[in-house]
Design an enzyme around this catalytic site. Structure first.
Site, PDB file in Angstrom:
ATOM      1  N   LYS A  54      80.620 -36.226  43.138  1.00 17.93           N
ATOM      2  CA  LYS A  54      81.934 -35.617  43.387  1.00 17.93           C
ATOM      3  C   LYS A  54      82.455 -36.043  44.758  1.00 17.93           C
ATOM      4  CE  LYS A  54      81.158 -31.672  40.381  1.00 17.93           C
ATOM      5  NZ  LYS A  54      80.481 -30.378  40.245  1.00 17.93           N
ATOM      6  N   GLN A  98      79.126 -25.179  43.348  1.00 14.52           N
ATOM      7  CA  GLN A  98      78.332 -25.743  42.251  1.00 14.52           C
ATOM      8  C   GLN A  98      77.496 -24.649  41.572  1.00 14.52           C
ATOM      9  OE1 GLN A  98      78.523 -28.926  41.157  1.00 14.52           O
ATOM     10  NE2 GLN A  98      76.971 -28.645  39.591  1.00 14.52           N
ATOM     11  N   ASP A 121      88.145 -25.431  39.850  1.00 15.36           N
ATOM     12  CA  ASP A 121      87.302 -25.291  38.657  1.00 15.36           C
ATOM     13  C   ASP A 121      88.027 -24.502  37.560  1.00 15.36           C
ATOM     14  OD1 ASP A 121      84.725 -26.404  38.457  1.00 15.36           O
ATOM     15  OD2 ASP A 121      83.900 -24.983  39.922  1.00 15.36           O
TER      16      ASP A 121
HETATM   17  N1  GUN Z   1      77.847 -27.016  37.101  1.00 16.59           N
HETATM   18  C1  GUN Z   1      77.914 -27.770  35.984  1.00 16.59           C
HETATM   19  N2  GUN Z   1      79.212 -28.013  35.663  1.00 16.59           N
HETATM   20  C2  GUN Z   1      79.960 -27.395  36.601  1.00 16.59           C
HETATM   21  C3  GUN Z   1      81.365 -27.313  36.814  1.00 16.59           C
HETATM   22  O1  GUN Z   1      82.212 -27.823  36.063  1.00 16.59           O
HETATM   23  N3  GUN Z   1      81.745 -26.594  37.913  1.00 16.59           N
HETATM   24  C4  GUN Z   1      80.845 -25.994  38.735  1.00 16.59           C
HETATM   25  N4  GUN Z   1      81.323 -25.305  39.771  1.00 16.59           N
HETATM   26  N5  GUN Z   1      79.538 -26.070  38.566  1.00 16.59           N
HETATM   27  C5  GUN Z   1      79.108 -26.770  37.499  1.00 16.59           C
END
Ligand code: GUN
Length: 301
Positions: A54, A98, A121
């Site tokens: 990311k 996350q 998100d």
């Molecule tokens: N962990 C796995 N996928 C995601 C996501 O799309 N957002 C977040 N914040 N954590 C994740």
């Protein structure tokens, strides 16, 4: 019949190119630089890989990007304080914490602490509610379903799904439910199926659009698929692959790919389908947040 393979890697690359160009223009026109903060608590190796990619993508897009790695034993109060600091930081347009978080931290509490206008998100109640009521101009849509819709529209060549039956297998808050709302907004007739659904194969067979998001390797078989259907496989499952050598593994989706591709009209592969779209849409959401701050129109995908 052999299905058209929907290349998520290629489409994600196109989305990122659009984000890059729009970011450069935003900066030139307004001086606003999109800023993203990713917070990770603990040392889960899979999460660390996601978080690194990311950050890499964000830098590539020209964003201001910060990553906060907090130790496993971080208290809930300290994490909430970190979120508050990022809420107040004018350089930050998007905040992603996350998931999953360590067990001693209440995930819901942390998500609801994120300022809705920085919740890239799309997990905050405000954004969930906006999506559910069709306020998509000011909502953030969760990245995986948003990316799935981009692929679906590319595959079908239209954004109007009038008259089409969509079946979403899986009712999670992160994928199934927002996917249902997006499909409904695009005029599809939507059914959500889950572990308690009666005769799942027969229901799936009615689907012109079949979205699989259950996390069960290769559960959906070719004889569940309507001939010509568009299949969006959200599952990413690691399974043993003794044919590759001892201890080796490989990634598969929720759909038995090879046999289903013989029946479907189009299908996303795993890997290389929905997966690459998730990070691309995170970049798109962060840019959108920055565009809102600057009062300019964001691109569409
Ligand atoms: N962990 C796995 N996928 C995601 C996501 O799309 N957002 C977040 N914040 N954590 C994740």
């Amino acid at each position: 019949m052999s299905a058209k393979v929907i290349d998520g890697k290629e489409v994600a690359g196109e989305v990122v190119e659009t984000v890059k160009a729009a970011t450069a223009k935003l900066m030139a026109d307004t001086g606003v630089v999109p800023g993203i903060a990713v917070v990770i608590v603990g040392e889960d190796p899979a999460s660390q890989v996601y978080v690194r990619s990311k950050g890499k993508r964000a830098t590539e897009c020209g964003f201001h990007s910060v990553t906060h790695i907090m130790p496993e034993e971080t208290s809930e109060a300290d994490l909430l304080a970190m979120v508050q600091t990022l809420n107040d930081d004018e350089m930050i347009d998007g905040i992603l914490v996350q998931l999953p978080l360590p067990k001693h931290i209440d995930e819901g509490k942390v998500i609801q602490m994120i300022a809705p206008e920085k919740d890239v998100d799309g997990f905050h109640f405000i954004n969930v509610g906006k999506l559910g009521t069709g306020e998509t101009d000011t909502a953030f849509v969760p990245c995986t379903p948003a990316g799935s819709m981009v692929l679906l529209k590319k595959a079908l060549g239209t954004s109007d799904l009038s008259g089409l039956n969509a079946v979403v297998v899986g009712r999670s808050n992160i994928v199934g439910k927002p996917m249902m709302n997006l499909l409904l907004s695009a005029n599809a007739t939507v059914t959500i199926a889950h572990s308690r659904t009666k005769d799942l194969p027969a229901l799936c067979k009615t689907a012109d659009i079949l979205v699989a998001a259950v996390g069960r390797p290769e559960m959906i078989k070719a004889d569940w698929v309507k001939p010509g259907a568009c299949i969006i496989d959200v599952g990413i499952n690691r399974i043993d692959a003794p044919e590759k050598g001892e201890g080796k593994t490989r990634l598969v989706g929720d759909v038995a790919y090879a046999e289903s591709a013989e029946v479907a009209g189009s299908i996303t592969p795993v890997p290389g389908g929905v997966g690459p779209m998730t990070i691309a849409m995170l970049m798109a959401n962060t840019l959108e947040s920055a565009c809102r701050r600057a009062g300019v129109e964001a691109p569409t995908y």
